[in-house]
Write a protein that holds these residues in place. Structure first.
Motif, short mmCIF file in Angstrom:
data_model
loop_
_atom_site.label_atom_id
_atom_site.label_comp_id
_atom_site.label_asym_id
_atom_site.label_seq_id
_atom_site.Cartn_x
_atom_site.Cartn_y
_atom_site.Cartn_z
N GLY A 133 0.93 -1.08 -0.12
CA GLY A 133 -0.02 0.10 0.07
C GLY A 133 0.81 1.26 0.10
N GLU A 134 0.34 2.34 -0.48
CA GLU A 134 0.86 3.61 -0.65
C GLU A 134 0.83 4.27 0.83
OE1 GLU A 134 0.05 5.87 -4.38
OE2 GLU A 134 0.34 7.71 -3.25
N ILE A 135 1.89 4.84 1.53
CA ILE A 135 1.68 5.33 2.73
C ILE A 135 2.53 6.70 2.66
CG2 ILE A 135 2.39 5.23 5.20
CD1 ILE A 135 2.47 2.20 4.87
N THR A 136 1.78 7.65 3.13
CA THR A 136 2.27 9.17 2.95
C THR A 136 1.83 9.73 4.40
OG1 THR A 136 1.80 9.26 0.60
CG2 THR A 136 2.27 11.12 1.80
N ILE A 137 2.88 10.36 4.81
CA ILE A 137 2.65 11.13 6.04
C ILE A 137 3.02 12.66 5.91
CG2 ILE A 137 3.55 11.63 8.60
CD1 ILE A 137 4.67 8.68 8.59
N LEU A 138 1.85 13.42 6.29
CA LEU A 138 2.15 14.81 5.91
C LEU A 138 2.32 15.30 7.45
CD1 LEU A 138 -0.96 15.34 3.78
CD2 LEU A 138 1.36 15.31 2.94
N THR A 139 3.50 16.26 7.28
CA THR A 139 3.92 16.86 8.66
C THR A 139 4.13 18.46 8.55
OG1 THR A 139 5.39 17.10 10.38
CG2 THR A 139 6.38 16.13 8.50
N LYS A 140 3.48 19.16 9.20
CA LYS A 140 3.76 20.71 9.28
C LYS A 140 4.83 21.06 9.52
CE LYS A 140 1.21 21.84 13.42
NZ LYS A 140 0.16 22.49 13.78
#
Lengths: 145, 420
Positions: B26-33
């Protein structure tokens, strides 16, 4: 993976496992110096609990899903994927001791950082090698030597 | 399957790692500010003191994320979630998801004070960027004032005291570390902190600041005291960061409401984990915000597992915390300030060590250990496993060990049931 297993019925409470563990984790590798002069003092990562009538040596179980690793706030506590050994990166550890607060076995020691059994990095562990009554065995979890 | 995680601290990272365990592709993306890869938030005070460098604060090596095929996008502040379209917006970019996890953590709570907002030397202390600003501002002749004697405020005060000329701590509660200490142990800790140079103003608060050219020069307390101030640290407390969840129409009551087993929010494609959620404490069934690392990791692990379609993991939810101040080790767990007839306690205090155990019937439900945390995890296991204390041997107030358990139980714990 091979771990240290204790046979309570054979433990004679001599605590030599503690002595040799401390020595194996000293700078000098010398019993007297490890106990008398090294600073910082080396720490035994195995402890014998009980008394003359019943006793047993306790060290890390290197759990499959270790609570200490999950609780570690710095990523210093890790389980090696290949060897299965759970160990502390002393450069990353800040000594908060959250690992100790969650370890259900009671095998993590406090020094400047957390200190625990590293299974002598895969060599036959010093505690096993020096147990005079063969109360400690170095076995695969399934029982094979 | 497309997984998206907002937030890259304890809960966010645990979610990603847990997904990867079940779903290899699966495609895992983490967005962090934030501008950094996942790092140890609790280490910021050690960074301030100069005990750890930035490099050793990172939780994983940069190469690890490539290995695990986890894509982390820094400086990506999410501004909107669209649950119908299953997209989130960060800057000009839009990211789509099949499953989303909110691991947005906490935000500093700053109570209204006159003339503080916008001042250059009024800083928070919650993340690495803020800590860098504090470190830059703290000089040898700086007179620092910390508002808040909770975990964050006290860690900031300890760090600053190694650098600054003076550190004053102002706290509304009548004791230090009110969330983790009971009244008696707080006295012991306060004495230790004072010995190390901190000055306390308890039961007090900052009402107003005096400033010159946009910089605070002194603060005025509720009781009229005036403290000269070159650096003001705002550490009154934290609140769950729930703004995105609220705007997306998710159910929120102080924190994001989730199913405690699946970590699913009121939208079945959206999960939440960590400090931004409301937890149900297993020990008294109450809803509370448990803004502590082990809880965040546990929730993240559970969320990730569910998102990837894994089996239900059962975790016990309670507070457990360990921290040290100037060599004084404090370890707490469970219900510390429990009120009610069903609770009893036992205290053992010797010199600088203090042990208080809290009981409900024949179960242990909480502890405060100061400089007496030998094998504390055994106590923790008695709490989380709800062990009937009458089955144990010896005095519960002694240093705990596996020897408290019957021979059969301790042998099983050591050997996993293998015959030797």
């Amino acid at each position: 993976m091979k771990k240290v297993f204790a046979r309570e019925q054979l433990c004679i409470n001599c605590r030599l496992c503690e002595v040799y563990c401390k020595t194996a984790h000293s700078k000098s590798k010398d019993v007297v110096e490890a106990y008398k002069s090294e600073i910082p003092a080396p720490v035994a990562r195995i402890s014998v609990y009980g008394d003359k009538t019943a006793s047993v040596a306790v060290n890390c179980r290197h759990c499959d899903d270790p609570a200490c690793v999950k609780a570690c706030i710095t990523g210093a506590m890790q389980k090696d994927k290949k060897t299965g050994i759970v160990s502390v990166d002393e450069n990353k550890c800040i000594g908060c001791m959250t690992c100790l607060a969650v370890c259900p076995i009671g095998c993590i020691k406090t020094a400047k950082t957390a200190v625990k059994c590293d299974l002598c990095q895969g060599e036959e562990p010093a505690c096993v090698k020096n147990c005079p009554n063969r109360a400690l065995l170095w076995l695969e979890a399934g029982g094979a030597k | 399957m497309k997984y998206l995680i907002i937030g890259a601290s304890a809960a966010g990272l645990a979610t990603a790692e847990s997904i990867r365990k079940t779903d290899a592709d699966g495609e895992i993306t983490i967005l962090t500010k934030e501008s950094y890869l996942p790092y140890s938030r609790p280490s910021i005070s050690y960074y301030l003191k100069g005990v750890v460098d930035e490099k050793s604060m990172y939780l994983r090596k940069p190469s690890y994320y490539k290995e695990k095929n986890i894509n982390i996008i820094t400086d990506a502040a999410v501004t909107k979630i669209n649950p119908e379209k299953k997209t989130v917006k960060a800057g000009r970019k839009e990211y789509s998801y099949d499953k989303l996890c909110l691991a947005t953590g906490s935000k500093p709570f700053v109570p209204p004070m006159k003339n503080v907002e916008g001042c250059k030397n009024a800083l928070t202390f919650l993340d690495l960027a803020a800590t860098k600003a504090v470190k830059k501002a703290a000089k040898a002749d700086t007179r620092a004032v910390v508002i808040g004697a909770g975990l964050i405020g006290m860690k900031a005060a300890e760090g600053l005291s190694k650098i600054c000329a003076s550190v004053d701590v102002v706290e509304l509660a009548p004791r230090v570390l009110p969330s983790i200490l009971d009244e008696k142990s707080a006295k012991t800790v306060k004495a230790h902190l004072e010995k190390n140079g901190l000055r306390f103003h308890l039961g007090n608060t900052v009402t107003e600041a005096e400033s010159k050219n946009g910089k605070i020069t002194s603060v005025i307390l509720k009781n009229g005291d005036v403290l000269p101030c070159d650096l003001l640290i705002l550490a009154v407390g934290v609140r769950p960061e729930t703004e995105l969840a609220e705007k997306a129409g998710l159910e929120v009551n102080r924190g994001i409401i989730t199913n405690p087993q699946t970590m699913q929010t009121s939208d079945e494609s959206i999960y939440a984990a960590g400090d931004c959620t409301v937890s149900v404490d297993m020990l008294d069934g109450s809803n509370k915000i448990i803004a502590l690392w082990p809880n965040a990791v546990q929730q993240g692990t559970a969320a990730g597992n569910q998102m990837a379609g894994g089996e239900l993991t059962t975790g016990n939810t309670y507070s457990v915390n360990a921290i040290d101040f100037y060599g004084l080790r404090i370890c707490t767990c469970g219900l510390i300030n429990a009120q009610g007839e069903q609770y009893s306690d036992r205290i053992k205090a010797e010199g600088s060590s203090y042990k208080r155990l809290v009981f409900e019937g024949s179960n242990l439900v909480g502890f405060v250990l100061i400089n007496s945390s030998v094998n504390a995890g055994i106590y923790t296991s008695l709490i989380s496993d709800k062990i009937d204390l009458s089955t144990l041997e010896g005095d519960i107030m002694d240093d705990p060990s596996l020897f408290m358990f019957s021979k059969e139980v301790r042998t099983t714990k050591l050997t996993g049931g293998m015959a030797l």
